[in-house]
Scaffold this active site. Structure first.
Site, PDB file in Angstrom:
ATOM      1  N   ASP A 363      -4.588   4.111  -9.053  1.00  0.00           N
ATOM      2  CA  ASP A 363      -3.649   5.158  -8.685  1.00  0.00           C
ATOM      3  C   ASP A 363      -3.565   6.096  -9.897  1.00  0.00           C
ATOM      4  OD1 ASP A 363      -1.502   6.516  -7.373  1.00  0.00           O
ATOM      5  OD2 ASP A 363      -0.114   5.431  -8.661  1.00  0.00           O
ATOM      6  N   ASP A 556       1.238   1.252  -9.350  1.00  0.00           N
ATOM      7  CA  ASP A 556       2.560   1.031  -9.951  1.00  0.00           C
ATOM      8  C   ASP A 556       3.325  -0.087  -9.260  1.00  0.00           C
ATOM      9  OD1 ASP A 556       4.176   3.946  -8.420  1.00  0.00           O
ATOM     10  OD2 ASP A 556       3.349   2.138  -7.566  1.00  0.00           O
ATOM     11  N   ASP A 560       2.429   1.498  -3.872  1.00  0.00           N
ATOM     12  CA  ASP A 560       1.069   1.101  -3.533  1.00  0.00           C
ATOM     13  C   ASP A 560       0.972  -0.332  -3.027  1.00  0.00           C
ATOM     14  OD1 ASP A 560      -0.185   3.572  -4.319  1.00  0.00           O
ATOM     15  OD2 ASP A 560       0.251   3.001  -6.375  1.00  0.00           O
TER      16      ASP A 560
END
Length: 664
Positions: A363, A556, A560
């Site tokens: 991410d 995180d 996600d």
């Protein structure tokens, strides 16, 4: 000691609630001390028995047996007890049972026609087996203490303010919302927010990093840290059971639940291997004498003793304890080494997957970047840059959006006497307010169009906030999310480890993603994605990776969660204080450094390599000695080496997993 009881002892040593550290250390050492005393006493009795028998050559066989039974029971009473208990529990074919059968057989072989007495050898086998148990206890104790010291984050007391006084209570008795006082040198007992004071925190137990963290009023403080300098007053935000320290302890405590492929292999191997070995020993003892001398008569009896000795030697060598103990111990040590580095791995199975890392997917925000927006450049049009920032900060005064916060922090002096009124948020466009009698708008191009301000385009990647005064364009502010200092190095480290592909998935704009990917050296990126799009992209990447490789997703842990769950290994970044991260991920990094990912892969590869070494060493040596035993070429001492000697070698090798050093 049975495998089941060893596992229970190991867990009890590491994770029982501790009231006094010194007492616990003594308790942990007691089993090892007792084993050493048992070995020394048994050795003395064996020597005494040997010299008594040597000095009395006229003793009968049954008298010699009685004399040697004294050191035998001294050396093996606990093994005999475990073997009996295993039989009653339907688990007869374990190492205690095999050792009992083989040594009892060695004691009695002298009574078989044609057999030679082997009393000293029988006692020595049991004694050396206990030596192996002794070294096993030392290794497990060292591993347990290493993790116990690492996880010595459980606070014993909390100083809470009640009725105008500070009273010392158990952390479990402190309620959310109460005020606690933490003095220098004390562990932080509860998660909360500092309302008074400032200090430096030792976070090594959580992050593995020795550098202290400075905190002051308004900062979050986490249980498990140690207050180093000033006195701070903290408002408790989580009950003790929900605190960071409690969750970490629970996470590591349950890490043994997910077994690695190597451990599963050993469990299955032992269940199949041991019965086969016992059956083979019976065949070795009975079939050759029957074939050579016939099933009845003196021919069978004449050959039975020598083949029985081979079968007993075969049984001694066959004990699978070197594998059953050393492989789980390797992973136990690897999890401990990772924890020392601020990397919490939720089970041995994830060690396997980390070691096979082929594709690493990131991410962006909060993972490769700080997730904190900063004002990078000002582009004033008809006013000064300082005035542009001044007006924008006042308009955004009451907003809590991260972008608004970045503007206010960049200005830094909102209390300058300016009058701000009629502030309103315009959905999808920005904010409008009256500042010192002037109508100021801060937002996107749609907002500028709505007030008739002729805005100017900006090609810089990031967020652009346009500003107008009374409908006249005043300039724009460029805001961007800053990359973490070690993100680029993290990507380079992963590639140096042989990771084939690094990919970034983000919901940010394409131009922002493209610049970040180029700066960090990523192989690919996908931008403007929704959470569902990220899952679809991960599915596609999984289908493209080699069958023997794994896909790691790093996020995180909050937004996600679906992708973390779908990946072969989900790693949560910046997890200090994030409950969602700890729950969703397979691996939790207790700080926000991407460089820890490569370190986790190194530790996993080293751990898996050592476990495989143990499997190869144990199986190769045992098979070689087993073959020699079948042909009568393996003396009893070699059989003992094939069991206990190999056990000690493998245990010594396993303990190397604890001493990981961060070397590139």
């Amino acid at each position: 000691m049975s495998e089941r009881e060893k596992e229970e002892l190991k867990k009890a040593e590491v994770f029982e609630n501790e009231e006094d550290d010194d007492d616990d250390d003594d308790e942990d050492e007691m089993p090892t001390k007792q084993k050493l005393v048992q070995i020394l006493i048994s050795t003395g009795l064996l020597l005494a028995a040997y010299f008594i028998v040597k000095a009395n050559p006229t003793l009968k066989e049954w008298q010699k047996l009685l004399i040697y039974l004294v050191p035998y029971f001294a050396a093996g009473f606990d093994v005999l007890k475990e073997a009996a208990e295993s039989i009653t529990h339907g688990e007869a074919l374990d190492e205690d049972f095999l050792m009992t059968v083989s040594t009892v057989g060695a004691l009695l072989i002298g009574f078989v026609p044609g057999g030679e007495s082997m009393y000293p050898e029988a006692v020595f086998v049991m004694l050396f087996f206990q030596v192996g148990e002794f070294f096993e206890g030392i290794a497990e104790g060292n591993s347990s203490r290493a993790i116990s010291q690492l996880l010595d984050i459980r606070p014993d007391t909390a100083n809470v303010e009640r009725d105008g006084k500070v009273v010392t209570v158990s952390p479990e008795d402190v309620a959310v919302g109460e005020i606690i006082v933490i003095k220098p040198g004390e562990k932080v007992p509860m998660d909360g927010t500092i309302i008074e004071g400032s200090s430096s925190l030792d976070t090594v137990a959580l992050t593995g990093e020795s550098a202290p963290r400075d905190v002051s009023v308004g900062d979050q403080i986490l249980s498990g840290c140690v207050n180093q300098s000033g006195v701070v007053r903290v408002r408790v935000e989580k009950a003790f059971g929900e605190s960071t320290a409690a969750k970490i302890l629970d996470l590591v405590k349950n890490a043994s639940g997910a077994k690695s492929k190597s451990e599963k292999f050993i469990t299955k191997f032992a269940k199949v291997y041991t019965p086969i070995v016992v059956a083979s020993a019976v065949v070795i003892a009975v079939l050759p004498p029957a074939v050579i001398g016939g099933i009845t008569g003196s021919g069978f009896i004449a050959n039975f003793a020598s083949w029985l000795l081979r079968a007993l030697t075969f049984l001694i060598v066959s004990c699978p304890c070197a594998l059953v103990v050393s492989v789980p111990l390797s992973f136990f040590g690897g999890i401990g080494a990772a924890s020392k580095n601020g990397i919490l791995i939720k089970g041995s199975s994830f060690m396997d997957s980390l070691a096979k890392a082929d594709t690493v997917v990131f991410d962006k925000t909060g993972t490769l970047t700080k997730g904190v927006f900063e004002v990078t450049t000002l582009h004033p049009d008809c006013i000064s840059g300082e005035e542009l920032l001044h007006l924008a900060a006042h308009v955004e005064r009451y907003s809590t959006h991260p972008i608004a916060t970045s503007i206010k922090e960049a200005f830094g002096n909102e209390d300058d006497g300016c009058e701000v009124s009629d502030a309103e948020e315009l959905a999808g466009m920005g904010v409008r307010a009256v500042v010192n009698g002037r109508s100021v708008c801060v937002g996107n191009t749609r907002l500028m169009d709505s007030v008739g301000a002729k805005w100017k385009a900006c090609d810089e990647p990031g967020t652009i906030l346009h500003v107008s005064i009374d409908g006249r364009y005043a300039g724009h502010i460029h805001i961007s999310d800053v990359e973490k200092p070690d993100s680029g190095q993290a990507i380079a480290d992963l590639k140096s480890l042989g990771v084939r592909k690094t990919v970034m998935l983000t919901g940010d704009r394409k131009e922002v993603a493209a610049r970040a990917a180029a700066d960090l050296g990523l192989d690919d990126y996908r931008a403007e994605l929704l959470p569902a799009d990220k899952v679809n992209n991960v599915e596609k990447l999984i289908s493209e990776k080699p069958a023997d490789g794994s896909l790691i997703f790093v996020g995180d842990g909050i937004n996600d969660a679906p992708v973390l769950a779908r990946a072969d290994v989900g790693i949560a970044m910046g997890a200090m204080g994030s409950d969602a991260a700890i729950e969703a991920a397979d691996v939790v990094l207790m700080d926000d450094k991407p460089s820890k990912i490569a370190r986790a892969v190194r530790i996993a590869r080293r751990t898996v390599s050592i476990a495989k070494q143990n499997i190869i060493i144990a199986i190769a040596i045992k098979i070689a000695i087993l073959i020699l035993a079948v042909f009568g070429l393996a003396p009893m001492w070699l059989a003992v080496f094939g069991d206990t000697g190999v056990l000690i070698i493998c245990i010594a090798n396993s303990t190397r997993t604890l001493s990981y050093k961060n070397e590139h």
